[in-house]
Design a protein around this motif. Structure first.
Motif, PDB file in Angstrom:
ATOM      1  N   LYS A 283       0.579  -1.006   0.190  1.00  0.00           N
ATOM      2  CA  LYS A 283      -0.098  -0.161  -0.044  1.00  0.00           C
ATOM      3  C   LYS A 283       0.907   1.486   0.002  1.00  0.00           C
ATOM      4  O   LYS A 283       0.700   2.265  -0.873  1.00  0.00           O
ATOM      5  CB  LYS A 283      -0.830  -0.014   1.725  1.00  0.00           C
ATOM      6  N   ALA A 284       1.886   1.615   0.704  1.00  0.00           N
ATOM      7  CA  ALA A 284       2.807   2.600   1.164  1.00  0.00           C
ATOM      8  C   ALA A 284       3.416   2.318  -0.997  1.00  0.00           C
ATOM      9  O   ALA A 284       2.987   3.656  -1.345  1.00  0.00           O
ATOM     10  CB  ALA A 284       4.008   1.827   1.790  1.00  0.00           C
ATOM     11  N   GLU A 285       3.484   1.548  -1.728  1.00  0.00           N
ATOM     12  CA  GLU A 285       4.082   1.767  -3.141  1.00  0.00           C
ATOM     13  C   GLU A 285       2.959   2.828  -3.378  1.00  0.00           C
ATOM     14  O   GLU A 285       2.713   2.659  -4.878  1.00  0.00           O
ATOM     15  CB  GLU A 285       4.421   0.329  -3.416  1.00  0.00           C
ATOM     16  N   ALA A 286       1.692   1.875  -3.010  1.00  0.00           N
ATOM     17  CA  ALA A 286       0.813   2.704  -3.857  1.00  0.00           C
ATOM     18  C   ALA A 286       0.269   3.920  -3.703  1.00  0.00           C
ATOM     19  O   ALA A 286      -0.045   4.878  -4.783  1.00  0.00           O
ATOM     20  CB  ALA A 286      -0.514   1.639  -3.866  1.00  0.00           C
ATOM     21  N   TYR A 287       0.482   4.385  -2.729  1.00  0.00           N
ATOM     22  CA  TYR A 287       0.898   5.968  -2.186  1.00  0.00           C
ATOM     23  C   TYR A 287       1.737   6.322  -2.863  1.00  0.00           C
ATOM     24  O   TYR A 287       1.532   7.540  -3.537  1.00  0.00           O
ATOM     25  CB  TYR A 287       0.727   5.913  -0.705  1.00  0.00           C
ATOM     26  N   ALA A 288       2.542   5.804  -2.828  1.00  0.00           N
ATOM     27  CA  ALA A 288       4.037   6.520  -3.473  1.00  0.00           C
ATOM     28  C   ALA A 288       4.197   6.484  -4.811  1.00  0.00           C
ATOM     29  O   ALA A 288       3.958   8.260  -5.846  1.00  0.00           O
ATOM     30  CB  ALA A 288       5.385   5.809  -2.904  1.00  0.00           C
ATOM     31  N   PHE A 289       3.067   5.424  -5.182  1.00  0.00           N
ATOM     32  CA  PHE A 289       2.912   5.937  -7.056  1.00  0.00           C
ATOM     33  C   PHE A 289       2.033   7.274  -7.656  1.00  0.00           C
ATOM     34  O   PHE A 289       1.835   8.163  -8.372  1.00  0.00           O
ATOM     35  CB  PHE A 289       2.628   4.524  -7.687  1.00  0.00           C
ATOM     36  N   THR A 290       1.042   7.181  -6.948  1.00  0.00           N
ATOM     37  CA  THR A 290      -0.653   7.893  -6.700  1.00  0.00           C
ATOM     38  C   THR A 290       0.885   9.726  -6.777  1.00  0.00           C
ATOM     39  O   THR A 290       0.387  10.922  -6.730  1.00  0.00           O
ATOM     40  CB  THR A 290      -1.357   7.909  -5.929  1.00  0.00           C
ATOM     41  N   LEU A 291       1.582   9.626  -5.478  1.00  0.00           N
ATOM     42  CA  LEU A 291       2.509  10.991  -4.980  1.00  0.00           C
ATOM     43  C   LEU A 291       2.652  11.743  -5.900  1.00  0.00           C
ATOM     44  O   LEU A 291       3.352  12.526  -7.254  1.00  0.00           O
ATOM     45  CB  LEU A 291       3.321  10.744  -3.667  1.00  0.00           C
ATOM     46  N   GLN A 292       3.639  10.205  -7.122  1.00  0.00           N
ATOM     47  CA  GLN A 292       4.359  10.476  -8.211  1.00  0.00           C
ATOM     48  C   GLN A 292       3.844  11.607  -9.426  1.00  0.00           C
ATOM     49  O   GLN A 292       3.750  12.159  -9.792  1.00  0.00           O
ATOM     50  CB  GLN A 292       5.739   8.935  -8.968  1.00  0.00           C
ATOM     51  N   GLN A 293       2.060  10.530  -9.417  1.00  0.00           N
ATOM     52  CA  GLN A 293       1.170  11.103 -10.329  1.00  0.00           C
ATOM     53  C   GLN A 293       0.973  12.472 -10.655  1.00  0.00           C
ATOM     54  O   GLN A 293       0.916  13.333 -11.130  1.00  0.00           O
ATOM     55  CB  GLN A 293       0.108  10.199 -10.239  1.00  0.00           C
ATOM     56  N   TRP A 294       1.090  13.420  -9.251  1.00  0.00           N
ATOM     57  CA  TRP A 294       0.583  14.750  -8.950  1.00  0.00           C
ATOM     58  C   TRP A 294       1.887  15.271  -8.623  1.00  0.00           C
ATOM     59  O   TRP A 294       2.775  16.389  -8.371  1.00  0.00           O
ATOM     60  CB  TRP A 294      -0.002  14.222  -7.509  1.00  0.00           C
ATOM     61  N   HIS A 295       3.316  14.310  -9.703  1.00  0.00           N
ATOM     62  CA  HIS A 295       4.784  15.686  -9.505  1.00  0.00           C
ATOM     63  C   HIS A 295       4.957  15.797  -7.897  1.00  0.00           C
ATOM     64  O   HIS A 295       5.434  16.523  -8.781  1.00  0.00           O
ATOM     65  CB  HIS A 295       4.333  16.283 -10.465  1.00  0.00           C
ATOM     66  N   LEU A 296       5.267  14.994  -7.176  1.00  0.00           N
ATOM     67  CA  LEU A 296       5.833  14.707  -5.754  1.00  0.00           C
ATOM     68  C   LEU A 296       6.521  14.016  -5.521  1.00  0.00           C
ATOM     69  O   LEU A 296       6.092  12.885  -6.200  1.00  0.00           O
ATOM     70  CB  LEU A 296       4.724  15.066  -4.529  1.00  0.00           C
ATOM     71  N   THR A 297       7.530  14.321  -5.044  1.00  0.00           N
ATOM     72  CA  THR A 297       9.118  12.763  -5.256  1.00  0.00           C
ATOM     73  C   THR A 297       8.525  12.146  -3.563  1.00  0.00           C
ATOM     74  O   THR A 297       7.877  13.330  -2.571  1.00  0.00           O
ATOM     75  CB  THR A 297      10.082  13.969  -4.623  1.00  0.00           C
ATOM     76  N   ALA A 298       7.910  11.280  -3.587  1.00  0.00           N
ATOM     77  CA  ALA A 298       8.130  10.497  -2.331  1.00  0.00           C
ATOM     78  C   ALA A 298       8.891   8.703  -2.087  1.00  0.00           C
ATOM     79  O   ALA A 298       9.254   8.987  -3.040  1.00  0.00           O
ATOM     80  CB  ALA A 298       7.021   9.819  -2.215  1.00  0.00           C
TER      81      ALA A 298
END
Lengths: 153, 101
Positions: B78-93
């Motif tokens: 789930k952490a990976e899924a959140y990181a992916f979503t944040l990257q979609q918003w162009h935030l670095t996670a």
């Protein structure tokens, strides 16, 4: 459906579109925000990158499509719940690329505050910084007026 | 979305270093950048994590002032899924093991 229309000054905005188009090209194969996850499986990383690039390209294309023939007729762009999220993300991608390509010499403090004397900058840098501010303004407008549409999407 | 997935709830097979490494809890950490607007970051935190305005703003200020903020903690997938979503918003996670657990 909530919708906002913004009338832009064509002589000011038109020259900035060349910058956005150029950056759109450089975003085709590069993520705006680098993927910092070091321990991802290589295949997984490649799949992520492909998907992120695909989404990013769709977003930037949608942003560019705002400035079509109609825009050059009346200078109006419109945002609603169908394009707000996409446009606000595209603006973020292009602004990140602007920093990478043009604006790093200005320093991060100036970029965060936006406090710069445009007249002290040479032409390419001034144009890039104006583009950076223009896209931030679009983001602020959308977030201020359509935040609930994005959150509800 | 995942290609290679290690389910943290399963016992790792002998010699499976990857699964051992991915067990336990992980933190999703958002890193600061000088570009994204504060209002944008607040909106993303509300959208992605369902935070209320106050929590989203507090997390955004942590990113801005400390350079990073832990925005979520839990199982790796789930952490990976959140990181992916944040990257979609162009935030670095980034993800890091949650050693508090």
């Amino acid at each position: 459906m909530k919708r906002i229309e913004v009338k832009l000054a064509l002589p000011v905005v038109a020259p900035l579109l060349d910058v956005i188009k150029e950056l759109a090209d450089s975003l085709r194969k590069n993520l705006a925000a680098p993927l910092e996850l070091k321990d991802l499986d290589p295949e997984f990383r490649e799949a992520w990158t492909d998907e992120l690039l695909s989404t990013q390209n769709e977003e930037v294309s949608t942003l560019l499509a705002l400035f079509d023939d109609d825009f050059f007729g009346d200078g109006v762009v419109a945002f609603d719940e169908n394009n707000a999220e996409i446009i606000v993300r595209a603006c973020a991608a292009v602004r990140l690329r602007l920093r990478e390509k043009y604006l790093k010499p200005l320093g991060d403090e100036a970029l965060e505050s936006g406090d710069l004397d445009l007249m002290t900058l040479d032409e390419p840098l001034r144009k890039a910084f104006m583009c950076y501010l223009f896209l931030a303004t679009i983001q602020e407008l959308i977030i201020q007026h359509l935040d609930e549409s994005i959150l509800g999407a | 979305m995942r290609i290679t997935s290690a389910n943290p709830q399963l016992s790792p097979s002998p010699g499976s270093e990857t699964e051992l490494r991915l067990e336990g809890l992980w933190r999703v950490v958002v890193l600061n950048d000088p570009v994204n607007l504060m209002s944008y970051v607040v909106m993303v935190f509300k959208k992605v994590f369902g935070y209320d305005e106050q929590t989203a703003r507090q997390k955004m200020l942590e990113v801005h002032e400390q350079g990073r903020s832990v925005v979520w903690s839990g199982l790796r997938e789930k952490a990976e899924a959140y990181a992916f979503t944040l990257q979609q918003w162009h935030l670095t996670a980034v993800l890091e093991p949650d050693e508090a657990h």
